[in-house]
Design an enzyme around this catalytic site. Sequence first.
Site, PDB file in Angstrom:
ATOM      1  N   GLU A  37      39.528 -96.104  -6.533  1.00 31.72           N
ATOM      2  CA  GLU A  37      39.291 -94.962  -7.428  1.00 31.72           C
ATOM      3  C   GLU A  37      38.241 -94.001  -6.892  1.00 31.72           C
ATOM      4  O   GLU A  37      38.313 -92.799  -7.153  1.00 31.72           O
ATOM      5  CB  GLU A  37      38.896 -95.459  -8.813  1.00 31.72           C
ATOM      6  CG  GLU A  37      40.004 -96.149  -9.583  1.00 31.72           C
ATOM      7  CD  GLU A  37      40.094 -97.639  -9.316  1.00 31.72           C
ATOM      8  OE1 GLU A  37      40.928 -98.311  -9.957  1.00 31.72           O
ATOM      9  OE2 GLU A  37      39.307 -98.143  -8.465  1.00 31.72           O
ATOM     10  N   HIS A  94      38.855-105.578 -19.097  1.00 34.33           N
ATOM     11  CA  HIS A  94      38.252-104.299 -18.681  1.00 34.33           C
ATOM     12  C   HIS A  94      37.323-103.729 -19.757  1.00 34.33           C
ATOM     13  O   HIS A  94      37.003-102.532 -19.740  1.00 34.33           O
ATOM     14  CB  HIS A  94      39.301-103.247 -18.323  1.00 34.33           C
ATOM     15  CG  HIS A  94      40.170-103.625 -17.149  1.00 34.33           C
ATOM     16  ND1 HIS A  94      39.822-104.582 -16.221  1.00 34.33           N
ATOM     17  CD2 HIS A  94      41.391-103.149 -16.748  1.00 34.33           C
ATOM     18  CE1 HIS A  94      40.773-104.680 -15.313  1.00 34.33           C
ATOM     19  NE2 HIS A  94      41.742-103.835 -15.607  1.00 34.33           N
ATOM     20  N   GLY A 138      25.818 -84.994  -1.548  1.00 39.12           N
ATOM     21  CA  GLY A 138      25.547 -85.716  -0.310  1.00 39.12           C
ATOM     22  C   GLY A 138      25.936 -87.183  -0.327  1.00 39.12           C
ATOM     23  O   GLY A 138      25.208 -88.015   0.213  1.00 39.12           O
ATOM     24  N   ASN A 158      28.124 -92.561  17.064  1.00 38.18           N
ATOM     25  CA  ASN A 158      26.768 -92.611  17.607  1.00 38.18           C
ATOM     26  C   ASN A 158      26.015 -93.845  17.116  1.00 38.18           C
ATOM     27  O   ASN A 158      24.797 -93.846  16.979  1.00 38.18           O
ATOM     28  CB  ASN A 158      25.993 -91.326  17.303  1.00 38.18           C
ATOM     29  CG  ASN A 158      26.138 -90.880  15.862  1.00 38.18           C
ATOM     30  OD1 ASN A 158      26.518 -91.679  14.987  1.00 38.18           O
ATOM     31  ND2 ASN A 158      25.840 -89.622  15.588  1.00 38.18           N
TER      32      ASN A 158
END
Length: 579
Positions: free
Chosen positions: A53, A117, A434, A488
């Site tokens: 999700e 749930h 971000g 990297n």
Amino acid sequence: MTSRDITIAEYFLDRLASLGVDHVFGVPGDYNLAFLDKVMEHPRIGWVGNANELGAAYAADGYARVRGIGALLTTFGVGELSAINGVAGSYAEYVPVVHLVIGPSTAAERTGALVHHTAGDGDFERFARAQRSVSAAMATVTRADAAERIDRALVAALREKRPVYLRMASDVALAPIPAPVRPLPREGRFFPVDPVSVERFADAAGRTLAGARSVTVLADFLVDRFGAREALAELLDTGGLPFATLCMGKTVADESRSTSLGVYSGAFGDQRIRRTVEDADVLIRAGVRLTDTTSGGFSHRIDPGRGIDLQPESAFVDGTEYPGVPLGVALSALTGVVAGKPLVDAFTGGAGDSAAGASASAISATGASATAASAAGPSPRPDEPLTQSYLWPRIARSIHEGQTVVAEQGTSYFGLSTQRFPAGSRFIGQPLWGSIGYSLPALLGAQLASPGHRCLLVIGDGSAQMTAQELGTIGRYGLTPVIVLVNNAGYTVERAIHGPEAAYNDIARWDWQRLPAALGVRDALCLSADTPAGLDHALAAADEATDRLVLLEVHTGTHDAPGLLRDIVAGMSGRNGES
């Protein structure tokens, strides 16, 4: 049901389709399966089943940035909470995503049944409360008022440019409802326009501009979100005004224009751009929001009480607010002022009197001479180790007109943000929220929203590990973007902020060349480059392989990073240590 009735699920999907949505992202769960049957049957909307999700929420965000609105479907509790981080990013960055949650039956809610749930306490509103802080509007859809609540939420998403949350019980989705008979209001009808206030704004702006020796435009992402790109382009073309953008607003205006300065980043960007922006007699700020990552760690020198500031609902001249002058209207009014048109012509496109054109050109001359150009350093040897100083300009040269480029927060975003893009291109990133890993699923959404246009993603290896499973989704739906993965060996942006050698900035070493096949991507072209010559060859091969997904793994130094990123994180790390 009568011959004119449809189900509530079909009503919701028809409304989405009327707004230009033709894909819904999400994950199946037992509560939403019957609803999904209606999605699969719908003639205009396709289902995109994601790996999880969170990826679905990111994909809906990327889709909405291109189409103007996106849709996300999750199951109650576990599904919606998995998605909430992605929804929060859409809220922070003004991206309208409609989040629909299908929950237990009406009977289960009424009796407080301890169904799966849930938290096992009969509280079926618990998770909706969690969504409240990241939603512009919320509603629980019932049989009695489904149409009203759905329409109200969709209009709120369009008006506020932020996510909305709808929840409905599984049985409600299949209940009958009359088909919609009236269209939803579209762009330009959400914020009231006050003609008197517009005229006062234009008069005040005209007086301010008349005495200016230099005028610069600074544009940001809200121009895009609130549908004002064309109005901004008209102002820039009419006035010949020099302009810059914040990196979050990169490509809201055509960077191939001769008056394009580049990206403004406060003290840490190109100093010619900084002077032209900060030293202008009048700075026109269009949809600007100054954040730490876009303003050079708040190093900007911009007086909020001076100049012309255009926001979604109001305009400001030297600190005086003119309500009822929305962003697009304000830009059109300024175009009329700069061109010397009567105010009425600013809204009708009339020819007007262009006597002010010479004045506008004189105003812009100082800024135009400061147009930023990339500093040309010495060319590297073709066989020497690849560096980011070569990587970013070379990738930028490979971008095509009209191409959508998605960049992950960190070296990818800041490496590309300072490069000049061709006409019609679009730059997508998430510098305010971000959340690392955002960009790979966002590529999925952006690519589905851009049929016929091949998208480009640039992402670091650490971020890609967060959401790499969506590579399989991209392959499953037959998409063929180009993905440049910068390997990297870890979290380079975090190394730049703190702990350059710390073990917590290391990641597992993946075999990226084999990953697409392992995730079900058939016939992917997997390339690798660690020298300038290797990169040139790989980018050429990627450009030719238009019928295949391309994964280009490029290797750079562990501590190699764009200069702009180093400067900004240095300022941020200082603030993070403040008490």
